[in-house]
Design an enzyme around this catalytic site. Structure first.
Site, mmCIF file in Angstrom:
data_model
loop_
_atom_site.group_PDB
_atom_site.id
_atom_site.type_symbol
_atom_site.label_atom_id
_atom_site.label_comp_id
_atom_site.label_asym_id
_atom_site.label_seq_id
_atom_site.Cartn_x
_atom_site.Cartn_y
_atom_site.Cartn_z
ATOM 1 N N ARG A 50 39.431 50.056 40.736
ATOM 2 C CA ARG A 50 40.661 49.436 41.244
ATOM 3 C C ARG A 50 41.881 49.955 40.486
ATOM 4 N NH1 ARG A 50 40.970 43.025 41.359
ATOM 5 N NH2 ARG A 50 41.248 43.342 39.124
ATOM 6 N N LYS A 149 47.566 46.315 41.503
ATOM 7 C CA LYS A 149 47.664 45.452 40.319
ATOM 8 C C LYS A 149 48.676 46.110 39.388
ATOM 9 C CE LYS A 149 44.675 42.599 37.442
ATOM 10 N NZ LYS A 149 45.371 41.342 37.654
ATOM 11 N N GLU A 182 47.251 33.995 48.294
ATOM 12 C CA GLU A 182 46.422 33.806 47.095
ATOM 13 C C GLU A 182 47.160 32.886 46.140
ATOM 14 O OE1 GLU A 182 45.853 37.506 44.956
ATOM 15 O OE2 GLU A 182 47.915 38.144 45.285
#
Ligand code: PMP
Length: 289
Positions: A50, A149, A182
């Site tokens: 990721r 991220k 989220e």
């Protein structure tokens, strides 16, 4: 504490970045939060993958091969005698000029910190969290994709401030279309009958590593696991609700916007997934040799 920086383990006081680093100046960089359990780094490859996807999406080339970076994480844990801990892996754009141009930056800075984290008290895991809906909308996927991220967490921080100001522990962010995205630093799930449902990444959620592990564990347990577009109505009327994240692990939500969720305590599926997750995490991962 020993910090890994650009290929060297250095003392904490020597681990410094420049005031001209675009990670500091602009939040220009990417990161991962990773757990170690029982002398193993949990889901290391998924986190490394990721990280490289996040970097690729912001046109940042990490000057190391993924396997070498994974090994550096293990070595940092070893140097700090980590058995159970929380690892922060950070890649900044590097030292540049005071303009925005990322191509002015010399070389990405790679930092690994092997530390500890405790987000919530054991009491809160037993009792469950209260949450409210944030007024702050989750970043539009085409402004700053929540799949990245990145070091720019202001969207999340502004939402977290709302939680603290409202006297609750967490917030649920909606996306620009009004659908559930989220929590400020966690993914959100609901249980309805035998169904376990979470929003797809395209609704503005990070594709959480914990989320994916929980979905696999629930499937193996015979649950009907789905990604679906969710509204707040779906959460208000769920049998159970919980959040997942590397640091938070799995934590039940018992109240949202002053509506009791389910029976007002962490539900049976939440608790059974929590114990499955703990067992799985304790026995899997890359050994810290
Ligand atoms: N969403 C956000 C915004 C996060 O920062 C995180 C990680 N703290 C998560 C979801 C959960 O992701 P993971 O399970 O990979 O830690």
């Amino acid at each position: 504490m020993k910090i890994w920086m650009n290929g060297r383990l250095v003392a904490e006081r020597e681990a410094k970045v420049s005031v001209f680093d675009h990670g500091l100046l602009y939040g220009d960089g990417v990161f991962e939060g990773i757990r170690a359990y029982n002398g193993r780094v949990f889901m290391l490859d998924a986190h490394i993958e990721r990280l490289y996807r996040s970097a690729r999406a912001i046109a940042l080339e990490i000057p190391m091969k993924p396997a070498a970076l994974a090994e550096a994480v293990v070595q940092t844990c070893k140097a700090n005698r980590t058995r159970d801990g929380y690892i922060r892996l950070v890649v900044t754009r590097g030292v540049g000029t005071l303009g925005l141009n990322p191509y002015s930056c010399s070389r990405p800075q790679i930092i690994i910190i092997a530390a500890k984290i405790q987000l919530y008290s054991p009491k809160l895991y037993a009792q469950g969290l209260k949450v409210v809906t944030a007024g702050t909308i989750r970043n539009h996927t085409e402004s700053l994709s929540p799949c990245i991220k990145s070091l720019n967490y202001l969207n999340n921080i502004l939402a977290k401030i709302e939680a603290i100001n409202a006297g609750v522990e967490e917030v649920i962010l909606l996306n620009p279309q009004g659908y559930v995205a989220e929590a400020s630093g966690d993914n959100v799930f609901l249980v309805k009958g035998t169904q376990l449902v979470t929003p797809p990444a395209s609704c503005g959620a990070l594709e959480g590593v914990t989320r994916n592990v929980v979905m696999d564990l629930a499937r193996a347990d015979g649950m009907d696991v789905r990604e679906a577009v969710l509204t707040r109505y779906d959460l208000y009327t769920a049998d159970e609700m919980f959040l997942t994240g590397t640091a938070a692990e799995i934590i039940g939500v018992i109240e949202m916007d002053r509506r009791m969720i389910g029976a007002g305590r962490p539900g049976p599926k939440t608790l059974s997934l929590t114990s499955r997750y703990r067992r799985f995490a304790a026995g899997n991962g890359t050994p810290i040799r």
